[in-house]
Enzyme design. Structure first.
Site, PDB file in Angstrom:
ATOM      1  N   ARG A  91      -7.221 -43.188  13.582  1.00  0.00           N
ATOM      2  CA  ARG A  91      -6.942 -44.595  14.117  1.00  0.00           C
ATOM      3  C   ARG A  91      -8.290 -44.883  15.342  1.00  0.00           C
ATOM      4  O   ARG A  91      -8.909 -45.980  15.454  1.00  0.00           O
ATOM      5  CB  ARG A  91      -5.481 -44.265  14.867  1.00  0.00           C
ATOM      6  CG  ARG A  91      -5.215 -45.035  13.709  1.00  0.00           C
ATOM      7  CD  ARG A  91      -3.473 -45.193  14.180  1.00  0.00           C
ATOM      8  NE  ARG A  91      -2.490 -44.762  13.419  1.00  0.00           N
ATOM      9  CZ  ARG A  91      -1.639 -44.099  12.662  1.00  0.00           C
ATOM     10  NH1 ARG A  91      -1.960 -42.717  12.714  1.00  0.00           N
ATOM     11  NH2 ARG A  91      -0.636 -44.551  11.418  1.00  0.00           N
ATOM     12  N   ASP A 151       6.376 -46.140  14.147  1.00  0.00           N
ATOM     13  CA  ASP A 151       6.790 -44.313  12.822  1.00  0.00           C
ATOM     14  C   ASP A 151       7.868 -44.165  13.040  1.00  0.00           C
ATOM     15  O   ASP A 151       8.688 -43.343  12.528  1.00  0.00           O
ATOM     16  CB  ASP A 151       5.427 -43.903  13.595  1.00  0.00           C
ATOM     17  CG  ASP A 151       4.667 -43.875  14.554  1.00  0.00           C
ATOM     18  OD1 ASP A 151       3.292 -43.657  14.292  1.00  0.00           O
ATOM     19  OD2 ASP A 151       4.101 -45.232  14.753  1.00  0.00           O
ATOM     20  N   ARG A 154       9.654 -44.720  10.321  1.00  0.00           N
ATOM     21  CA  ARG A 154       9.335 -44.331   8.604  1.00  0.00           C
ATOM     22  C   ARG A 154      10.149 -42.632   9.399  1.00  0.00           C
ATOM     23  O   ARG A 154      10.974 -42.162   8.511  1.00  0.00           O
ATOM     24  CB  ARG A 154       7.598 -43.811   9.155  1.00  0.00           C
ATOM     25  CG  ARG A 154       6.611 -45.109   8.503  1.00  0.00           C
ATOM     26  CD  ARG A 154       5.542 -44.389   8.649  1.00  0.00           C
ATOM     27  NE  ARG A 154       4.375 -45.969   8.147  1.00  0.00           N
ATOM     28  CZ  ARG A 154       3.334 -45.972   8.547  1.00  0.00           C
ATOM     29  NH1 ARG A 154       2.729 -45.331   9.309  1.00  0.00           N
ATOM     30  NH2 ARG A 154       2.743 -46.707   7.602  1.00  0.00           N
ATOM     31  N   HIS A 178       0.821 -43.420  18.845  1.00  0.00           N
ATOM     32  CA  HIS A 178       0.674 -44.271  17.555  1.00  0.00           C
ATOM     33  C   HIS A 178      -0.366 -43.701  17.000  1.00  0.00           C
ATOM     34  O   HIS A 178      -1.779 -44.229  17.011  1.00  0.00           O
ATOM     35  CB  HIS A 178       1.119 -45.314  17.595  1.00  0.00           C
ATOM     36  CG  HIS A 178       0.286 -45.869  16.218  1.00  0.00           C
ATOM     37  ND1 HIS A 178       1.373 -45.909  15.316  1.00  0.00           N
ATOM     38  CD2 HIS A 178      -0.548 -46.762  15.403  1.00  0.00           C
ATOM     39  CE1 HIS A 178       0.951 -46.217  14.050  1.00  0.00           C
ATOM     40  NE2 HIS A 178      -0.084 -47.177  14.315  1.00  0.00           N
TER      41      HIS A 178
HETATM   42  P1  NAD Z   1      -8.073 -56.749   7.773  1.00  0.00           P
HETATM   43  O1  NAD Z   1      -9.423 -56.044   8.012  1.00  0.00           O
HETATM   44  O2  NAD Z   1      -7.119 -56.629   6.375  1.00  0.00           O
HETATM   45  O3  NAD Z   1      -7.650 -58.134   8.279  1.00  0.00           O
HETATM   46  C1  NAD Z   1      -8.711 -57.752  10.328  1.00  0.00           C
HETATM   47  C2  NAD Z   1      -8.542 -59.860   9.968  1.00  0.00           C
HETATM   48  O4  NAD Z   1      -9.362 -59.652  11.629  1.00  0.00           O
HETATM   49  C3  NAD Z   1     -10.223 -59.727   9.327  1.00  0.00           C
HETATM   50  O5  NAD Z   1      -9.657 -60.832   9.104  1.00  0.00           O
HETATM   51  C4  NAD Z   1     -11.364 -59.669   9.855  1.00  0.00           C
HETATM   52  O6  NAD Z   1     -11.639 -60.907  10.222  1.00  0.00           O
HETATM   53  C5  NAD Z   1     -10.514 -60.497  11.597  1.00  0.00           C
HETATM   54  N1  NAD Z   1     -11.277 -60.170  12.662  1.00  0.00           N
HETATM   55  C6  NAD Z   1     -12.157 -59.448  13.333  1.00  0.00           C
HETATM   56  N2  NAD Z   1     -12.811 -59.451  13.907  1.00  0.00           N
HETATM   57  C7  NAD Z   1     -12.037 -61.353  14.781  1.00  0.00           C
HETATM   58  C8  NAD Z   1     -12.268 -61.571  16.265  1.00  0.00           C
HETATM   59  N3  NAD Z   1     -13.299 -61.175  17.002  1.00  0.00           N
HETATM   60  N4  NAD Z   1     -11.847 -62.279  15.822  1.00  0.00           N
HETATM   61  C9  NAD Z   1     -10.693 -62.874  14.372  1.00  0.00           C
HETATM   62  N5  NAD Z   1     -10.484 -61.836  13.899  1.00  0.00           N
HETATM   63  C10 NAD Z   1     -11.395 -60.728  13.653  1.00  0.00           C
HETATM   64  O7  NAD Z   1      -7.120 -55.254   8.586  1.00  0.00           O
HETATM   65  P2  NAD Z   1      -5.759 -54.754   8.316  1.00  0.00           P
HETATM   66  O8  NAD Z   1      -5.424 -54.342   7.573  1.00  0.00           O
HETATM   67  O9  NAD Z   1      -5.023 -56.927   8.501  1.00  0.00           O
HETATM   68  O10 NAD Z   1      -5.060 -54.049   9.699  1.00  0.00           O
HETATM   69  C11 NAD Z   1      -5.837 -54.715  11.212  1.00  0.00           C
HETATM   70  C12 NAD Z   1      -4.963 -53.831  12.682  1.00  0.00           C
HETATM   71  O11 NAD Z   1      -4.388 -53.203  12.461  1.00  0.00           O
HETATM   72  C13 NAD Z   1      -6.432 -52.228  12.285  1.00  0.00           C
HETATM   73  O12 NAD Z   1      -6.963 -52.151  13.761  1.00  0.00           O
HETATM   74  C14 NAD Z   1      -5.494 -51.554  11.206  1.00  0.00           C
HETATM   75  O13 NAD Z   1      -6.112 -50.398  11.854  1.00  0.00           O
HETATM   76  C15 NAD Z   1      -4.304 -52.301  12.633  1.00  0.00           C
HETATM   77  N6  NAD Z   1      -3.092 -51.877  12.002  1.00  0.00           N
HETATM   78  C16 NAD Z   1      -1.955 -51.430  13.253  1.00  0.00           C
HETATM   79  C17 NAD Z   1      -0.670 -50.957  12.887  1.00  0.00           C
HETATM   80  C18 NAD Z   1      -0.443 -50.403  13.874  1.00  0.00           C
HETATM   81  O14 NAD Z   1       1.413 -49.630  13.467  1.00  0.00           O
HETATM   82  N7  NAD Z   1      -0.447 -50.589  14.729  1.00  0.00           N
HETATM   83  C19 NAD Z   1      -0.532 -50.582  11.215  1.00  0.00           C
HETATM   84  C20 NAD Z   1      -1.261 -51.321  10.900  1.00  0.00           C
HETATM   85  C21 NAD Z   1      -2.578 -51.659  10.996  1.00  0.00           C
END
Ligand code: NAD
Length: 316
Positions: A91, A151, A154, A178
Protein backbone atom coordinates in the site's frame (compact mmCIF):
# COMPACT_ATOMS: atom_id res chain seq x y z
CA UNK A 1 -43.79 20.02 7.62
CA UNK A 2 -41.29 17.60 6.12
CA UNK A 3 -39.41 16.08 9.03
CA UNK A 4 -37.61 13.39 7.05
CA UNK A 5 -33.85 13.85 7.27
CA UNK A 6 -32.28 13.12 3.93
CA UNK A 7 -28.64 12.29 3.50
CA UNK A 8 -26.34 12.84 0.59
CA UNK A 9 -23.17 10.84 0.09
CA UNK A 10 -20.66 11.57 -2.66
CA UNK A 11 -18.20 8.92 -3.74
CA UNK A 12 -15.07 10.04 -5.54
CA UNK A 13 -13.73 7.15 -7.57
CA UNK A 14 -16.03 4.78 -9.44
CA UNK A 15 -13.64 1.83 -9.43
CA UNK A 16 -14.11 -1.50 -7.69
CA UNK A 17 -14.12 0.03 -4.21
CA UNK A 18 -16.23 3.11 -5.01
CA UNK A 19 -18.92 1.24 -6.91
CA UNK A 20 -19.14 -1.58 -4.35
CA UNK A 21 -19.35 0.98 -1.53
CA UNK A 22 -22.23 2.68 -3.36
CA UNK A 23 -23.92 -0.71 -3.71
CA UNK A 24 -23.49 -1.49 0.00
CA UNK A 25 -24.86 1.94 0.97
CA UNK A 26 -27.83 1.35 -1.31
CA UNK A 27 -28.64 -2.12 -0.03
CA UNK A 28 -28.62 -0.84 3.52
CA UNK A 29 -30.88 2.11 2.70
CA UNK A 30 -28.46 4.48 4.38
CA UNK A 31 -28.95 7.62 2.28
CA UNK A 32 -31.30 9.29 -0.16
CA UNK A 33 -28.75 10.55 -2.68
CA UNK A 34 -25.47 9.17 -4.00
CA UNK A 35 -23.27 11.16 -6.38
CA UNK A 36 -20.42 9.36 -8.11
CA UNK A 37 -17.48 11.33 -9.52
CA UNK A 38 -14.62 9.87 -11.53
CA UNK A 39 -12.07 11.14 -14.05
CA UNK A 40 -13.49 8.40 -16.23
CA UNK A 41 -16.95 9.91 -16.68
CA UNK A 42 -18.28 7.01 -18.70
CA UNK A 43 -17.38 4.57 -15.95
CA UNK A 44 -19.12 6.76 -13.36
CA UNK A 45 -22.18 7.05 -15.60
CA UNK A 46 -22.34 3.31 -16.18
CA UNK A 47 -22.04 2.55 -12.46
CA UNK A 48 -24.75 5.10 -11.63
CA UNK A 49 -27.06 3.63 -14.28
CA UNK A 50 -26.49 0.05 -13.16
CA UNK A 51 -27.02 1.00 -9.49
CA UNK A 52 -30.16 3.01 -10.35
CA UNK A 53 -31.67 -0.15 -11.80
CA UNK A 54 -31.80 -1.57 -8.25
CA UNK A 55 -34.58 0.99 -7.60
CA UNK A 56 -37.46 -1.43 -7.30
CA UNK A 57 -35.59 -3.56 -4.75
CA UNK A 58 -34.21 -0.95 -2.33
CA UNK A 59 -35.34 2.06 -0.29
CA UNK A 60 -35.66 5.18 -2.47
CA UNK A 61 -32.29 6.60 -3.39
CA UNK A 62 -31.15 8.73 -6.32
CA UNK A 63 -27.82 7.72 -7.83
CA UNK A 64 -26.18 10.04 -10.34
CA UNK A 65 -22.77 10.45 -11.92
CA UNK A 66 -21.63 14.04 -11.73
CA UNK A 67 -18.97 16.68 -11.45
CA UNK A 68 -17.73 18.27 -8.24
CA UNK A 69 -20.51 20.87 -8.30
CA UNK A 70 -23.04 18.03 -8.09
CA UNK A 71 -21.47 16.92 -4.80
CA UNK A 72 -22.49 20.23 -3.16
CA UNK A 73 -23.74 19.93 0.42
CA UNK A 74 -22.85 16.29 0.82
CA UNK A 75 -23.02 14.94 4.36
CA UNK A 76 -20.12 12.58 3.70
CA UNK A 77 -17.54 12.45 0.92
CA UNK A 78 -16.06 9.00 0.49
CA UNK A 79 -12.73 9.13 -1.37
CA UNK A 80 -11.87 5.88 -3.14
CA UNK A 81 -10.12 7.41 -6.15
CA UNK A 82 -6.56 6.75 -7.13
CA UNK A 83 -4.22 3.99 -8.00
CA UNK A 84 -4.76 0.56 -6.47
CA UNK A 85 -2.17 -2.10 -5.55
CA UNK A 86 -1.01 -4.40 -8.29
CA UNK A 87 0.15 -7.92 -7.41
CA UNK A 88 3.35 -7.60 -5.34
CA UNK A 89 2.91 -3.89 -4.52
CA UNK A 90 2.49 -2.69 -0.93
CA UNK A 91 0.00 0.00 0.00
CA UNK A 92 2.86 2.36 0.86
CA UNK A 93 4.19 2.02 -2.71
CA UNK A 94 1.15 4.01 -3.88
CA UNK A 95 1.80 7.15 -1.87
CA UNK A 96 3.25 9.56 -4.40
CA UNK A 97 0.78 8.73 -7.15
CA UNK A 98 -2.16 9.08 -4.80
CA UNK A 99 -0.92 12.30 -3.20
CA UNK A 100 -1.26 13.87 -6.67
CA UNK A 101 -4.81 12.54 -6.91
CA UNK A 102 -5.66 13.95 -3.48
CA UNK A 103 -4.24 17.38 -4.36
CA UNK A 104 -6.74 17.38 -7.22
CA UNK A 105 -9.76 16.04 -5.33
CA UNK A 106 -9.68 17.41 -1.78
CA UNK A 107 -9.82 21.17 -2.58
CA UNK A 108 -12.76 20.58 -4.90
CA UNK A 109 -14.85 18.54 -2.47
CA UNK A 110 -14.10 21.00 0.32
CA UNK A 111 -15.20 23.92 -1.85
CA UNK A 112 -18.62 22.39 -2.47
CA UNK A 113 -19.20 20.64 0.88
CA UNK A 114 -17.45 22.69 3.56
CA UNK A 115 -19.46 21.04 6.32
CA UNK A 116 -19.05 17.46 5.24
CA UNK A 117 -17.11 14.60 6.76
CA UNK A 118 -14.30 13.22 4.60
CA UNK A 119 -13.99 9.44 4.71
CA UNK A 120 -10.76 8.37 3.04
CA UNK A 121 -10.45 4.82 1.69
CA UNK A 122 -7.70 5.11 -0.96
CA UNK A 123 -4.33 3.64 0.01
CA UNK A 124 -2.07 4.12 1.83
CA UNK A 125 -5.13 5.11 3.82
CA UNK A 126 -3.49 6.44 7.01
CA UNK A 127 -1.09 8.73 5.13
CA UNK A 128 -3.74 9.91 2.66
CA UNK A 129 -6.16 10.66 5.50
CA UNK A 130 -3.46 12.81 7.08
CA UNK A 131 -2.88 14.56 3.76
CA UNK A 132 -6.65 15.11 3.30
CA UNK A 133 -6.74 16.59 6.83
CA UNK A 134 -3.89 18.97 6.02
CA UNK A 135 -5.22 20.04 2.61
CA UNK A 136 -8.84 20.40 3.74
CA UNK A 137 -8.28 22.57 6.80
CA UNK A 138 -11.20 20.65 8.38
CA UNK A 139 -11.23 19.86 12.10
CA UNK A 140 -9.55 16.52 12.79
CA UNK A 141 -12.83 14.87 13.81
CA UNK A 142 -14.20 15.48 10.31
CA UNK A 143 -11.44 13.72 8.43
CA UNK A 144 -11.29 10.01 9.03
CA UNK A 145 -9.87 7.00 7.26
CA UNK A 146 -11.46 3.59 6.89
CA UNK A 147 -8.32 2.44 8.68
CA UNK A 148 -8.40 -1.10 10.02
CA UNK A 149 -12.19 -1.49 10.14
CA UNK A 150 -11.81 -3.98 7.30
CA UNK A 151 -8.80 -5.73 8.89
CA UNK A 152 -10.66 -6.02 12.22
CA UNK A 153 -13.53 -7.70 10.37
CA UNK A 154 -11.04 -10.08 8.73
CA UNK A 155 -9.58 -10.83 12.18
CA UNK A 156 -13.02 -11.50 13.66
CA UNK A 157 -13.95 -13.71 10.74
CA UNK A 158 -10.79 -15.81 11.09
CA UNK A 159 -11.20 -16.15 14.89
CA UNK A 160 -14.85 -17.13 14.38
CA UNK A 161 -13.87 -19.65 11.74
CA UNK A 162 -11.20 -21.10 14.05
CA UNK A 163 -13.49 -21.45 17.08
CA UNK A 164 -16.61 -22.21 14.98
CA UNK A 165 -18.68 -19.40 16.44
CA UNK A 166 -20.55 -16.36 15.13
CA UNK A 167 -18.20 -13.55 14.09
CA UNK A 168 -20.54 -11.01 15.70
CA UNK A 169 -19.86 -12.54 19.13
CA UNK A 170 -16.18 -11.72 18.97
CA UNK A 171 -14.61 -8.46 20.03
CA UNK A 172 -11.16 -8.06 18.50
CA UNK A 173 -9.24 -5.26 16.86
CA UNK A 174 -6.45 -4.76 14.40
CA UNK A 175 -4.79 -1.46 15.28
CA UNK A 176 -2.07 0.81 13.90
CA UNK A 177 -1.37 1.03 10.18
CA UNK A 178 -3.74 -0.43 7.57
CA UNK A 179 -0.80 -2.24 6.04
CA UNK A 180 2.13 -4.51 6.70
CA UNK A 181 2.90 -3.20 10.21
CA UNK A 182 -0.66 -3.68 11.48
CA UNK A 183 -1.06 -5.13 14.97
CA UNK A 184 -3.54 -7.70 16.25
CA UNK A 185 -4.36 -6.37 19.71
CA UNK A 186 -4.77 -9.77 21.37
CA UNK A 187 -4.81 -8.22 24.82
CA UNK A 188 -8.27 -6.81 23.95
CA UNK A 189 -9.70 -9.85 22.15
CA UNK A 190 -12.59 -11.60 23.83
CA UNK A 191 -15.35 -14.08 23.17
CA UNK A 192 -18.50 -14.15 25.30
CA UNK A 193 -16.83 -11.79 27.74
CA UNK A 194 -13.84 -14.15 28.18
CA UNK A 195 -10.34 -13.29 27.06
CA UNK A 196 -9.60 -15.20 23.89
CA UNK A 197 -6.89 -17.26 25.69
CA UNK A 198 -9.42 -18.44 28.27
CA UNK A 199 -11.97 -19.24 25.59
CA UNK A 200 -9.36 -21.17 23.66
CA UNK A 201 -8.14 -23.25 26.62
CA UNK A 202 -11.36 -23.68 28.57
CA UNK A 203 -14.17 -23.79 26.00
CA UNK A 204 -12.97 -24.40 22.47
CA UNK A 205 -12.51 -27.89 21.04
CA UNK A 206 -9.54 -26.62 19.03
CA UNK A 207 -6.74 -24.63 20.66
CA UNK A 208 -3.32 -24.72 19.07
CA UNK A 209 -0.39 -22.84 20.58
CA UNK A 210 0.25 -20.70 17.51
CA UNK A 211 -3.24 -19.47 16.62
CA UNK A 212 -2.30 -15.93 17.71
CA UNK A 213 0.58 -15.94 15.25
CA UNK A 214 -1.14 -17.69 12.34
CA UNK A 215 -4.39 -15.70 12.30
CA UNK A 216 -2.80 -12.19 12.13
CA UNK A 217 -0.49 -13.40 9.34
CA UNK A 218 -3.58 -14.43 7.38
CA UNK A 219 -5.23 -11.05 8.06
CA UNK A 220 -2.12 -9.20 6.92
CA UNK A 221 -1.81 -11.23 3.75
CA UNK A 222 -5.52 -11.31 2.90
CA UNK A 223 -5.46 -8.38 0.46
CA UNK A 224 -2.30 -9.71 -1.25
CA UNK A 225 -3.91 -13.11 -1.72
CA UNK A 226 -7.18 -11.70 -3.06
CA UNK A 227 -5.36 -9.25 -5.38
CA UNK A 228 -3.17 -12.07 -6.69
CA UNK A 229 -6.23 -14.13 -7.48
CA UNK A 230 -8.80 -11.59 -8.72
CA UNK A 231 -6.93 -8.31 -9.08
CA UNK A 232 -8.70 -6.18 -6.46
CA UNK A 233 -10.68 -6.31 -3.19
CA UNK A 234 -14.15 -4.83 -3.02
CA UNK A 235 -16.92 -6.54 -1.04
CA UNK A 236 -15.61 -6.35 2.51
CA UNK A 237 -14.24 -2.82 2.08
CA UNK A 238 -17.63 -1.79 0.63
CA UNK A 239 -19.33 -3.14 3.77
CA UNK A 240 -16.74 -1.46 5.99
CA UNK A 241 -17.49 1.89 4.30
CA UNK A 242 -21.23 1.33 4.79
CA UNK A 243 -20.67 0.49 8.48
CA UNK A 244 -18.69 3.69 9.08
CA UNK A 245 -21.25 5.78 7.16
CA UNK A 246 -24.05 4.19 9.19
CA UNK A 247 -22.36 5.10 12.45
CA UNK A 248 -21.95 8.71 11.27
CA UNK A 249 -25.41 9.28 9.80
CA UNK A 250 -27.22 7.58 12.67
CA UNK A 251 -25.03 9.23 15.29
CA UNK A 252 -24.44 5.81 16.79
CA UNK A 253 -21.40 6.42 19.02
CA UNK A 254 -20.10 3.13 17.64
CA UNK A 255 -16.55 2.14 18.45
CA UNK A 256 -14.72 1.45 15.21
CA UNK A 257 -11.04 1.20 14.31
CA UNK A 258 -11.17 4.13 11.91
CA UNK A 259 -7.96 6.01 11.23
CA UNK A 260 -7.91 9.10 13.43
CA UNK A 261 -5.36 11.72 14.39
CA UNK A 262 -3.25 10.82 17.43
CA UNK A 263 -2.56 13.79 19.67
CA UNK A 264 -0.66 12.42 22.63
CA UNK A 265 -2.40 9.04 22.96
CA UNK A 266 0.22 6.40 23.89
CA UNK A 267 2.77 9.23 23.61
CA UNK A 268 2.15 9.41 19.84
CA UNK A 269 1.56 12.75 18.14
CA UNK A 270 0.50 14.13 14.76
CA UNK A 271 -0.11 10.94 12.83
CA UNK A 272 -3.24 9.19 11.60
CA UNK A 273 -3.55 5.52 12.56
CA UNK A 274 -6.26 3.16 13.69
CA UNK A 275 -7.30 2.57 17.26
CA UNK A 276 -10.82 2.04 18.70
CA UNK A 277 -12.54 5.40 18.17
CA UNK A 278 -16.06 6.64 18.98
CA UNK A 279 -17.77 7.60 15.70
CA UNK A 280 -20.76 9.98 15.71
CA UNK A 281 -22.60 12.45 13.47
CA UNK A 282 -19.61 14.74 13.94
CA UNK A 283 -17.10 12.11 12.82
CA UNK A 284 -14.34 10.75 15.02
CA UNK A 285 -15.45 12.05 18.42
CA UNK A 286 -12.86 10.45 20.67
CA UNK A 287 -10.04 7.96 20.60
CA UNK A 288 -10.57 5.32 23.27
CA UNK A 289 -7.15 4.92 24.83
CA UNK A 290 -7.59 1.19 25.40
CA UNK A 291 -5.10 -0.58 27.67
CA UNK A 292 -2.53 -2.30 25.47
CA UNK A 293 0.26 -4.71 26.40
CA UNK A 294 3.80 -3.32 26.41
CA UNK A 295 4.62 -5.11 23.14
CA UNK A 296 1.44 -3.80 21.44
CA UNK A 297 2.26 -0.26 22.62
CA UNK A 298 5.83 -0.59 21.34
CA UNK A 299 4.57 -1.87 17.97
CA UNK A 300 2.13 1.07 17.74
CA UNK A 301 4.91 3.58 18.43
CA UNK A 302 7.14 1.86 15.84
CA UNK A 303 4.34 1.98 13.24
CA UNK A 304 3.82 5.70 13.91
CA UNK A 305 7.53 6.36 13.38
CA UNK A 306 7.53 4.37 10.15
CA UNK A 307 4.49 6.27 8.85
CA UNK A 308 6.08 9.61 9.76
CA UNK A 309 9.19 8.67 7.78
CA UNK A 310 7.02 7.89 4.75
CA UNK A 311 5.25 11.24 5.01
CA UNK A 312 8.58 13.04 5.34
CA UNK A 313 10.01 11.34 2.22
CA UNK A 314 6.84 11.68 0.13
CA UNK A 315 6.38 14.21 -2.67
CA UNK A 316 4.00 16.43 -0.73
P1 NAD B 1 -9.79 1.20 -9.31
O1 NAD B 1 -8.59 1.37 -10.17
O2 NAD B 1 -10.81 0.18 -9.66
O3 NAD B 1 -10.57 2.59 -9.17
C1 NAD B 1 -9.93 3.81 -8.95
C2 NAD B 1 -10.73 4.87 -9.66
O4 NAD B 1 -10.20 6.15 -9.32
C3 NAD B 1 -10.68 4.76 -11.20
O5 NAD B 1 -11.98 4.60 -11.71
C4 NAD B 1 -10.02 6.07 -11.63
O6 NAD B 1 -10.51 6.58 -12.87
C5 NAD B 1 -10.37 6.98 -10.46
N1 NAD B 1 -9.50 8.17 -10.36
C6 NAD B 1 -8.15 8.22 -10.43
N2 NAD B 1 -7.73 9.49 -10.28
C7 NAD B 1 -8.83 10.26 -10.10
C8 NAD B 1 -9.04 11.65 -9.87
N3 NAD B 1 -8.03 12.52 -9.80
N4 NAD B 1 -10.32 12.07 -9.72
C9 NAD B 1 -11.36 11.20 -9.79
N5 NAD B 1 -11.21 9.89 -10.00
C10 NAD B 1 -9.96 9.41 -10.15
O7 NAD B 1 -9.24 0.94 -7.82
P2 NAD B 1 -10.04 0.30 -6.61
O8 NAD B 1 -9.82 -1.17 -6.59
O9 NAD B 1 -11.44 0.84 -6.59
O10 NAD B 1 -9.21 0.91 -5.38
C11 NAD B 1 -9.30 2.30 -5.09
C12 NAD B 1 -8.41 2.66 -3.92
O11 NAD B 1 -8.91 2.05 -2.73
C13 NAD B 1 -6.96 2.18 -4.07
O12 NAD B 1 -6.06 3.15 -3.57
C14 NAD B 1 -6.93 0.93 -3.19
O13 NAD B 1 -5.64 0.59 -2.76
C15 NAD B 1 -7.85 1.37 -2.07
N6 NAD B 1 -8.39 0.31 -1.22
C16 NAD B 1 -8.45 0.60 0.09
C17 NAD B 1 -8.93 -0.36 0.97
C18 NAD B 1 -8.95 -0.05 2.44
O14 NAD B 1 -9.21 -0.91 3.28
N7 NAD B 1 -8.69 1.19 2.82
C19 NAD B 1 -9.39 -1.59 0.49
C20 NAD B 1 -9.35 -1.82 -0.87
C21 NAD B 1 -8.84 -0.87 -1.74
Amino acid sequence: MNTVKTSKISIIGAGFVGSTSAYALMLQGLCSEIVIVDLNKEKAEAEAMDLSHCASFVKPVTVIAGDYKDTANSDIIVITAGVAQKPGETRLDLINKNIKVFKDIVPQVVQYSPNSILLVVSNPVDLLTQIAYEISGFPKSKVIGSGTVLDSSRLKYLISDYFEIDSRDIEAYIIGEHGDSEIAAWSLANVAGMHVDDYCHKVSDTCEEDFKRVIPEKVKNAAYEIINKKGYTNYAIGMAVARIVESILRDENSILTVSSLFEGEYGINDIYMSIPTIVTRDGAKKIVEVPLSDSEKAALVKASEMLKKHIASSEL
